[in-house]
Design a protein around this motif. Sequence first.
Motif, PDB file in Angstrom:
ATOM      1  N   GLY A 272       0.779  -1.232   0.000  1.00 47.57           N
ATOM      2  CA  GLY A 272       0.000   0.000   0.000  1.00 47.57           C
ATOM      3  C   GLY A 272       0.812   1.283   0.000  1.00 47.57           C
ATOM      4  N   LEU A 273       2.142   1.190  -0.091  1.00 45.66           N
ATOM      5  CA  LEU A 273       2.940   2.415  -0.161  1.00 45.66           C
ATOM      6  C   LEU A 273       2.855   2.977  -1.575  1.00 45.66           C
ATOM      7  N   ALA A 274       2.419   4.219  -1.679  1.00 48.04           N
ATOM      8  CA  ALA A 274       2.369   4.885  -2.975  1.00 48.04           C
ATOM      9  C   ALA A 274       3.524   5.866  -3.044  1.00 48.04           C
ATOM     10  N   ILE A 275       4.285   5.820  -4.107  1.00 48.69           N
ATOM     11  CA  ILE A 275       5.488   6.640  -4.217  1.00 48.69           C
ATOM     12  C   ILE A 275       5.170   8.131  -4.059  1.00 48.69           C
ATOM     13  N   GLY A 276       4.008   8.568  -4.512  1.00 46.28           N
ATOM     14  CA  GLY A 276       3.636   9.974  -4.409  1.00 46.28           C
ATOM     15  C   GLY A 276       3.361  10.427  -2.982  1.00 46.28           C
ATOM     16  N   ASP A 277       3.130   9.484  -2.078  1.00 43.99           N
ATOM     17  CA  ASP A 277       2.826   9.826  -0.683  1.00 43.99           C
ATOM     18  C   ASP A 277       4.055   9.757   0.222  1.00 43.99           C
ATOM     19  N   LEU A 278       5.202   9.446  -0.343  1.00 41.46           N
ATOM     20  CA  LEU A 278       6.398   9.280   0.484  1.00 41.46           C
ATOM     21  C   LEU A 278       7.168  10.587   0.619  1.00 41.46           C
ATOM     22  N   ASN A 279       7.765  10.774   1.772  1.00 39.05           N
ATOM     23  CA  ASN A 279       8.554  11.963   2.076  1.00 39.05           C
ATOM     24  C   ASN A 279      10.030  11.573   2.091  1.00 39.05           C
ATOM     25  N   PHE A 280      10.784  12.095   1.143  1.00 34.45           N
ATOM     26  CA  PHE A 280      12.205  11.767   1.035  1.00 34.45           C
ATOM     27  C   PHE A 280      13.092  12.886   1.584  1.00 34.45           C
ATOM     28  N   SER A 281      12.539  13.785   2.360  1.00 36.39           N
ATOM     29  CA  SER A 281      13.312  14.940   2.822  1.00 36.39           C
ATOM     30  C   SER A 281      14.123  14.608   4.077  1.00 36.39           C
ATOM     31  N   TYR A 282      15.077  13.726   3.902  1.00 33.24           N
ATOM     32  CA  TYR A 282      16.011  13.336   4.950  1.00 33.24           C
ATOM     33  C   TYR A 282      17.430  13.474   4.402  1.00 33.24           C
ATOM     34  N   ARG A 283      18.333  13.892   5.243  1.00 30.07           N
ATOM     35  CA  ARG A 283      19.739  14.036   4.872  1.00 30.07           C
ATOM     36  C   ARG A 283      20.539  13.010   5.669  1.00 30.07           C
ATOM     37  N   ILE A 284      21.496  12.366   5.024  1.00 31.35           N
ATOM     38  CA  ILE A 284      22.377  11.400   5.668  1.00 31.35           C
ATOM     39  C   ILE A 284      23.751  12.049   5.753  1.00 31.35           C
ATOM     40  N   GLU A 285      24.303  12.128   6.961  1.00 24.69           N
ATOM     41  CA  GLU A 285      25.595  12.792   7.145  1.00 24.69           C
ATOM     42  C   GLU A 285      26.442  12.034   8.150  1.00 24.69           C
ATOM     43  N   GLY A 286      27.678  12.458   8.294  1.00 22.75           N
ATOM     44  CA  GLY A 286      28.576  11.808   9.242  1.00 22.75           C
ATOM     45  C   GLY A 286      29.550  10.879   8.550  1.00 22.75           C
ATOM     46  N   ASP A 287      29.975   9.852   9.285  1.00 23.33           N
ATOM     47  CA  ASP A 287      30.961   8.900   8.771  1.00 23.33           C
ATOM     48  C   ASP A 287      30.423   8.162   7.542  1.00 23.33           C
ATOM     49  N   LYS A 288      31.340   7.520   6.812  1.00 21.84           N
ATOM     50  CA  LYS A 288      30.958   6.818   5.581  1.00 21.84           C
ATOM     51  C   LYS A 288      31.379   5.350   5.615  1.00 21.84           C
ATOM     52  N   PRO A 289      30.807   4.574   6.543  1.00 27.69           N
ATOM     53  CA  PRO A 289      31.140   3.144   6.601  1.00 27.69           C
ATOM     54  C   PRO A 289      30.449   2.382   5.471  1.00 27.69           C
ATOM     55  N   ASP A 290      30.809   1.120   5.321  1.00 28.09           N
ATOM     56  CA  ASP A 290      30.179   0.281   4.289  1.00 28.09           C
ATOM     57  C   ASP A 290      28.683   0.130   4.512  1.00 28.09           C
ATOM     58  N   TRP A 291      28.233   0.255   5.755  1.00 28.20           N
ATOM     59  CA  TRP A 291      26.813   0.067   6.073  1.00 28.20           C
ATOM     60  C   TRP A 291      26.024   1.379   6.047  1.00 28.20           C
ATOM     61  N   ARG A 292      26.590   2.458   5.545  1.00 30.29           N
ATOM     62  CA  ARG A 292      25.894   3.751   5.490  1.00 30.29           C
ATOM     63  C   ARG A 292      24.595   3.598   4.696  1.00 30.29           C
ATOM     64  N   PRO A 293      23.477   4.155   5.199  1.00 32.36           N
ATOM     65  CA  PRO A 293      22.198   4.019   4.498  1.00 32.36           C
ATOM     66  C   PRO A 293      22.246   4.570   3.075  1.00 32.36           C
TER      67      PRO A 293
END
Length: 134
Positions: A34-55
């Motif tokens: 039921g997730l509709a792409i138009g209803d999703l909020n992508f306004s997140y920033r990823i910062e900090g270290d850059k490990p292999d597991w970084r989102p």
Amino acid sequence: MAALSWAYPQDELDGLRARNRNALARDERTIAKGLAIGDLNFSYRIEGDKPDWRPVRVFDDGRQVYIQMPAAIATTDAPPLFVVGRKGGAELVNYRVKDNYYIVDRLFSRAELRHGEKNQTVVRIVKTGEGGRG
């Protein structure tokens, strides 16, 4: 004995398309129904270290936050997620893992993924605003 063969690009392309259709038909690895792409909020920033597991990506549906981790997370130690409160204190938050996604059953403004003890690797997730839908 010599061998000779022919490859027809259109036949190979048709075979790939058929395999993709079959894979999509039986793929049950959806994050949530039921997730509709138009209803999703992508306004997140990823910062900090850059490990292999970084989102790779972070988004929410107005109710839950989805943190997409790299596919290789399955073969590494996954870091715990902490939500950072208004006073700056970090609290361990309940979340579940589905495939390579962390699914958090609440919204947050700031969070951290931490790994290690003394020299911690820290990746911050910061909500940048209310916009960004679709």
